[in-house]
Design a protein around this motif. Structure first.
Motif, PDB file in Angstrom:
ATOM      1  N   ARG A 121       0.840  -1.212   0.000  1.00 20.28           N
ATOM      2  CA  ARG A 121       0.000   0.000   0.000  1.00 20.28           C
ATOM      3  C   ARG A 121       0.869   1.255   0.000  1.00 20.28           C
ATOM      4  NH1 ARG A 121      -4.780   1.368   4.448  1.00 20.28           N
ATOM      5  NH2 ARG A 121      -5.486   3.316   3.447  1.00 20.28           N
ATOM      6  N   PHE A 122       1.971   1.225   0.744  1.00 18.43           N
ATOM      7  CA  PHE A 122       2.891   2.350   0.771  1.00 18.43           C
ATOM      8  C   PHE A 122       3.466   2.613  -0.622  1.00 18.43           C
ATOM      9  CE2 PHE A 122       7.310   3.816   1.029  1.00 18.43           C
ATOM     10  CZ  PHE A 122       7.159   5.002   1.710  1.00 18.43           C
ATOM     11  N   TYR A 123       3.925   1.565  -1.296  1.00 17.80           N
ATOM     12  CA  TYR A 123       4.491   1.737  -2.635  1.00 17.80           C
ATOM     13  C   TYR A 123       3.449   2.258  -3.616  1.00 17.80           C
ATOM     14  CZ  TYR A 123       8.260  -1.168  -0.736  1.00 17.80           C
ATOM     15  OH  TYR A 123       9.276  -1.666   0.028  1.00 17.80           O
ATOM     16  N   GLN A 124       2.239   1.757  -3.504  1.00 12.55           N
ATOM     17  CA  GLN A 124       1.182   2.199  -4.409  1.00 12.55           C
ATOM     18  C   GLN A 124       0.851   3.680  -4.187  1.00 12.55           C
ATOM     19  OE1 GLN A 124      -1.910  -0.580  -3.466  1.00 12.55           O
ATOM     20  NE2 GLN A 124      -1.025  -2.247  -4.693  1.00 12.55           N
ATOM     21  N   ARG A 125       0.836   4.077  -2.922  1.00 13.87           N
ATOM     22  CA  ARG A 125       0.506   5.470  -2.616  1.00 13.87           C
ATOM     23  C   ARG A 125       1.614   6.423  -3.061  1.00 13.87           C
ATOM     24  NH1 ARG A 125       1.624   8.727   1.835  1.00 13.87           N
ATOM     25  NH2 ARG A 125       2.461   6.985   3.038  1.00 13.87           N
ATOM     26  N   MET A 126       2.845   6.037  -2.891  1.00 13.26           N
ATOM     27  CA  MET A 126       3.974   6.917  -3.206  1.00 13.26           C
ATOM     28  C   MET A 126       4.276   6.947  -4.701  1.00 13.26           C
ATOM     29  SD  MET A 126       5.012   8.173  -0.261  1.00 13.26           S
ATOM     30  CE  MET A 126       6.749   8.579  -0.309  1.00 13.26           C
ATOM     31  N   GLY A 127       4.151   5.813  -5.369  1.00 14.16           N
ATOM     32  CA  GLY A 127       4.452   5.775  -6.790  1.00 14.16           C
ATOM     33  C   GLY A 127       5.883   6.203  -7.075  1.00 14.16           C
ATOM     34  N   SER A 128       6.060   7.087  -8.058  1.00  6.76           N
ATOM     35  CA  SER A 128       7.402   7.533  -8.457  1.00  6.76           C
ATOM     36  C   SER A 128       8.030   8.478  -7.441  1.00  6.76           C
ATOM     37  CB  SER A 128       7.330   8.235  -9.817  1.00  6.76           C
ATOM     38  OG  SER A 128       6.514   9.397  -9.740  1.00  6.76           O
ATOM     39  N   ARG A 129       7.283   8.826  -6.407  1.00  6.57           N
ATOM     40  CA  ARG A 129       7.837   9.704  -5.380  1.00  6.57           C
ATOM     41  C   ARG A 129       8.603   8.919  -4.312  1.00  6.57           C
ATOM     42  NH1 ARG A 129       2.651  11.465  -5.975  1.00  6.57           N
ATOM     43  NH2 ARG A 129       2.072  10.679  -3.900  1.00  6.57           N
ATOM     44  N   PHE A 130       8.747   7.625  -4.518  1.00  6.68           N
ATOM     45  CA  PHE A 130       9.619   6.819  -3.675  1.00  6.68           C
ATOM     46  C   PHE A 130      10.684   6.191  -4.556  1.00  6.68           C
ATOM     47  CE2 PHE A 130      10.950   2.712  -1.963  1.00  6.68           C
ATOM     48  CZ  PHE A 130      11.437   3.115  -0.729  1.00  6.68           C
ATOM     49  N   ALA A 131      11.950   6.334  -4.154  1.00 10.80           N
ATOM     50  CA  ALA A 131      13.051   5.765  -4.935  1.00 10.80           C
ATOM     51  C   ALA A 131      14.037   5.102  -3.996  1.00 10.80           C
ATOM     52  CB  ALA A 131      13.747   6.859  -5.746  1.00 10.80           C
ATOM     53  N   SER A 132      14.399   3.851  -4.309  1.00 17.72           N
ATOM     54  CA  SER A 132      15.382   3.133  -3.494  1.00 17.72           C
ATOM     55  C   SER A 132      16.336   2.314  -4.354  1.00 17.72           C
ATOM     56  CB  SER A 132      14.658   2.207  -2.507  1.00 17.72           C
ATOM     57  OG  SER A 132      13.801   1.304  -3.199  1.00 17.72           O
ATOM     58  N   TRP A 133      16.307   2.557  -5.667  1.00 19.52           N
ATOM     59  CA  TRP A 133      17.197   1.807  -6.544  1.00 19.52           C
ATOM     60  C   TRP A 133      18.661   2.209  -6.322  1.00 19.52           C
ATOM     61  CZ3 TRP A 133      13.362   4.966  -9.076  1.00 19.52           C
ATOM     62  CH2 TRP A 133      13.812   6.250  -9.405  1.00 19.52           C
ATOM     63  N   ASP A 134      19.549   1.519  -6.995  1.00 22.68           N
ATOM     64  CA  ASP A 134      20.983   1.795  -6.893  1.00 22.68           C
ATOM     65  C   ASP A 134      21.503   1.641  -5.463  1.00 22.68           C
ATOM     66  OD1 ASP A 134      23.416   2.296  -8.009  1.00 22.68           O
ATOM     67  OD2 ASP A 134      23.179   4.468  -8.135  1.00 22.68           O
ATOM     68  N   ASN A 135      20.987   0.621  -4.768  1.00 20.21           N
ATOM     69  CA  ASN A 135      21.506   0.157  -3.481  1.00 20.21           C
ATOM     70  C   ASN A 135      21.750  -1.345  -3.641  1.00 20.21           C
ATOM     71  OD1 ASN A 135      21.311   2.319  -1.178  1.00 20.21           O
ATOM     72  ND2 ASN A 135      19.401   2.545  -2.342  1.00 20.21           N
ATOM     73  N   PRO A 136      22.946  -1.757  -4.048  1.00 20.78           N
ATOM     74  CA  PRO A 136      23.180  -3.151  -4.461  1.00 20.78           C
ATOM     75  C   PRO A 136      22.796  -4.198  -3.427  1.00 20.78           C
ATOM     76  CG  PRO A 136      25.033  -1.778  -5.073  1.00 20.78           C
ATOM     77  CD  PRO A 136      24.151  -0.921  -4.222  1.00 20.78           C
ATOM     78  N   GLY A 137      22.878  -3.875  -2.146  1.00 19.34           N
ATOM     79  CA  GLY A 137      22.571  -4.878  -1.126  1.00 19.34           C
ATOM     80  C   GLY A 137      21.146  -4.821  -0.630  1.00 19.34           C
ATOM     81  N   LEU A 138      20.288  -4.039  -1.274  1.00 18.39           N
ATOM     82  CA  LEU A 138      18.918  -3.860  -0.803  1.00 18.39           C
ATOM     83  C   LEU A 138      17.970  -4.763  -1.578  1.00 18.39           C
ATOM     84  CD1 LEU A 138      17.482  -1.971   1.269  1.00 18.39           C
ATOM     85  CD2 LEU A 138      16.927  -0.484  -0.671  1.00 18.39           C
ATOM     86  N   CYS A 139      16.988  -5.313  -0.893  1.00 19.47           N
ATOM     87  CA  CYS A 139      15.969  -6.116  -1.550  1.00 19.47           C
ATOM     88  C   CYS A 139      14.619  -5.795  -0.929  1.00 19.47           C
ATOM     89  CB  CYS A 139      16.267  -7.606  -1.436  1.00 19.47           C
ATOM     90  SG  CYS A 139      16.255  -8.229   0.265  1.00 19.47           S
ATOM     91  N   THR A 140      13.568  -6.246  -1.546  1.00 16.57           N
ATOM     92  CA  THR A 140      12.231  -5.992  -1.033  1.00 16.57           C
ATOM     93  C   THR A 140      11.569  -7.282  -0.603  1.00 16.57           C
ATOM     94  OG1 THR A 140      10.036  -5.107  -1.545  1.00 16.57           O
ATOM     95  CG2 THR A 140      11.265  -6.061  -3.371  1.00 16.57           C
ATOM     96  N   ALA A 141      10.915  -7.235   0.549  1.00 19.63           N
ATOM     97  CA  ALA A 141      10.227  -8.414   1.054  1.00 19.63           C
ATOM     98  C   ALA A 141       8.780  -8.437   0.618  1.00 19.63           C
ATOM     99  CB  ALA A 141      10.302  -8.441   2.586  1.00 19.63           C
ATOM    100  N   GLU A 142       8.323  -7.362  -0.011  1.00 19.11           N
ATOM    101  CA  GLU A 142       6.919  -7.254  -0.416  1.00 19.11           C
ATOM    102  C   GLU A 142       6.809  -7.497  -1.907  1.00 19.11           C
ATOM    103  OE1 GLU A 142       3.134  -7.119  -0.140  1.00 19.11           O
ATOM    104  OE2 GLU A 142       4.246  -6.547   1.658  1.00 19.11           O
TER     105      GLU A 142
END
Length: 491
Positions: free
Chosen positions: A404-425
């Motif tokens: 829901r957070f990702y859907q609400r934020m859309g392109s206003r959330f950015a977390s790419w270019d963090n090689p050790g980061l992953c998403t659990a959702e």
């Protein structure tokens, strides 16, 4: 029956007779003995000094061109034939011009001729309170601000503005420091060069100083701070706005700026300032905006910002040498903070969980730093957040934000270019450019820096805030986040 009817008519006839008498009496008052109408005598209009009228015509004519016939077109400029952009006030029963505004603001506004120049008669308008020039001097007509005669207006002039005049060049005259009544000095988007005169610090009544968008160089004058006993201002006569952005100012910030106790906005962005942010700025207890973006500041993020409860916008991005770490505690004190822009400032270390305690934070930019560790899950619970940029760091572990957070934020959330980061959702939403965690213990093998996203294309990257970009130098994503949700800026 007839008698009754006649008795009722008598009062009606009497009333009609009285009405006719009143009408004829009123008509008689409006006519002379010969029956001609008499016009009620009007009070005589207030006069205007011939010298003031001549000075006004000459001053305006020098800007709008010789073909302008002021005396013919506007014989009574403070009365029956007012001039657009000119206002007058009464002093001891005599009209004086108090406001002169020249520039294409309205269709019938006074506009400068291609050879516009300053006339000495301008300084003979001895009651002048406000003088404004907008788009008056093009690049083809290089003009300098007169250095002399400003002392003639020292007792009256409260506002002096030059906006969008690419032909207005040369230095800011030190003689402007003699305008003892000046409350607003605005020199925006001109072609002024040289140093900011230290004499401006002696303007005790100045409340707004805006010098943005020129080619000014040299240091920020230490005299602007009112902690000098010789320049100490009254509580109700303090600088409220200082904006010297988009120039070429150098040197370090003077500690004396901390003496501006009433200051609301300080914008020194897009210059060449260096050195540490002086701790004396902690004295700016009323400050709501601190914008120091696009400079070469050093010394890390100062702890004292956490003790500035009125601060709403803290913008330090694109100071790549600033360095340091984020304070681990105390963010809850920033109850008014709405915008925090710390992108591309060389930050290292972890993102503290305490940053989730800012109730009004709408815009958070920590991208393009060297931040490491995990992303606190509580950041998604910021009650007012509308834009968050974490891309371009060394963050690791699993993002535990909801779909829901990702859907609400859309392109206003950015977390790419963090090689050790992953998403659990994965169900219903996921951040762009971040791989799905394979298990809780195993970091993703393919990061954005060395591979492609799930769609086979390289994720769109957010840039830092270049000085040459429009407005505040924001990337496309940040414009959507910042302008739509947070900032309404100032000169």
């Amino acid at each position: 029956m007839g008698r009754a009817r006649g008795g009722r008519l008598l009062p009606v006839l009497a009333a009609l007779f009285v009405a006719l008498l009143l009408i004829s009496g009123c008509a008689a008052e409006g006519e002379d003995e010969e029956g001609s109408p008499v016009v009620a005598a009007e009070e005589p209009e207030a006069p205007m000094e011939d010298k003031q009228k001549a000075a006004l015509y000459a001053a305006i004519g020098s800007f709008v061109g010789k073909a302008w016939n002021g005396s013919g077109l506007f014989p009574d400029p403070c009365g029956q034939t007012p001039i657009q952009g000119v206002s007058c006030d009464l002093f001891n029963g005599v009209w004086y011009p108090t406001v002169v505004s020249i520039g294409p603001v309205l269709d019938n506004s006074l506009q400068c001729a291609p050879d516009a120049r300053f006339s000495p008669q301008l300084f003979d308008l001895r009651r002048l309170k406000s003088l404004t020039f907008y788009a008056c001097f093009p690049a083809a007509n290089p003009t300098t601000i007169p250095a002399a005669s400003w002392d003639k207006l020292s007792g009256t002039l409260e506002t002096l503005e030059f906006r969008s005049n690419p032909g207005l060049s040369g230095a800011i005259p030190a003689s402007l420091g003699r305008l003892a009544s000046l409350r607003s000095l605005v020199l925006v988007d001109n072609n002024l060069t040289g140093a900011v005169p230290s004499e401006l610090g002696g303007l005790a009544k100045l409340r707004r100083l805006v010098l943005s968008g020129n080619g000014l160089s040299g240091p920020v004058p230490a005299t602007l701070g009112n902690n000098n006993p010789q320049l100490r201002r009254l509580d109700n006569e303090q600088l409220l706005i200082v904006d010297m952005s988009k120039n070429s100012l150098t040197g370090s910030l003077p500690p004396s700026l901390g003496g501006l106790k009433g200051l609301l906005k300080m914008d020194l962005s897009n210059n060449r300032l260096d050195g540490r942010i002086p701790p004396e700025l902690a004295g700016l207890e009323s400050l709501t905006l601190l914008d120091l973006r696009n400079n070469s500041l050093t010394g890390g993020l100062p702890d004292f910002v956490l003790a500035m409860p009125a601060l709403q916008d803290l913008l330090l991005s694109s100071n790549p040498l600033l360095g340091g770490t984020l304070m681990q505690r105390g963010w809850e004190k920033m109850a008014s903070l709405a915008t925090l822009d710390l992108s591309n400032v060389g930050l290292a270390g972890a993102i503290p969980e305490s940053m989730a305690a800012m109730p009004r934070l709408r815009f958070l930019a920590l991208d393009h730093n060297r931040l490491s560790g995990t992303v606190p899950a509580k950041l998604a619970a910021l009650p007012s957040i509308g834009a968050m940029y974490l891309n371009g760091n060394n963050l690791t572990g699993a993002l535990e934000f909801s779909a829901r957070f990702y859907q609400r934020m859309g392109s206003r959330f950015a977390s790419w270019d963090n090689p050790g980061l992953c998403t659990a959702e994965t169900a219903g939403g996921a951040p762009t450019g971040v791989a799905v965690c394979k298990d809780a213990q195993e970091p993703p093998r393919v990061g954005v820096r060395d591979g492609m996203d799930a769609g086979g294309g390289k994720p769109e990257a957010s840039s830092s805030f270049p000085a040459s970009s429009s407005s505040f130098g924001l990337s496309g994503h940040k414009v959507a986040g910042l302008w739509c949700l947070v900032m309404v800026m100032v000169l």
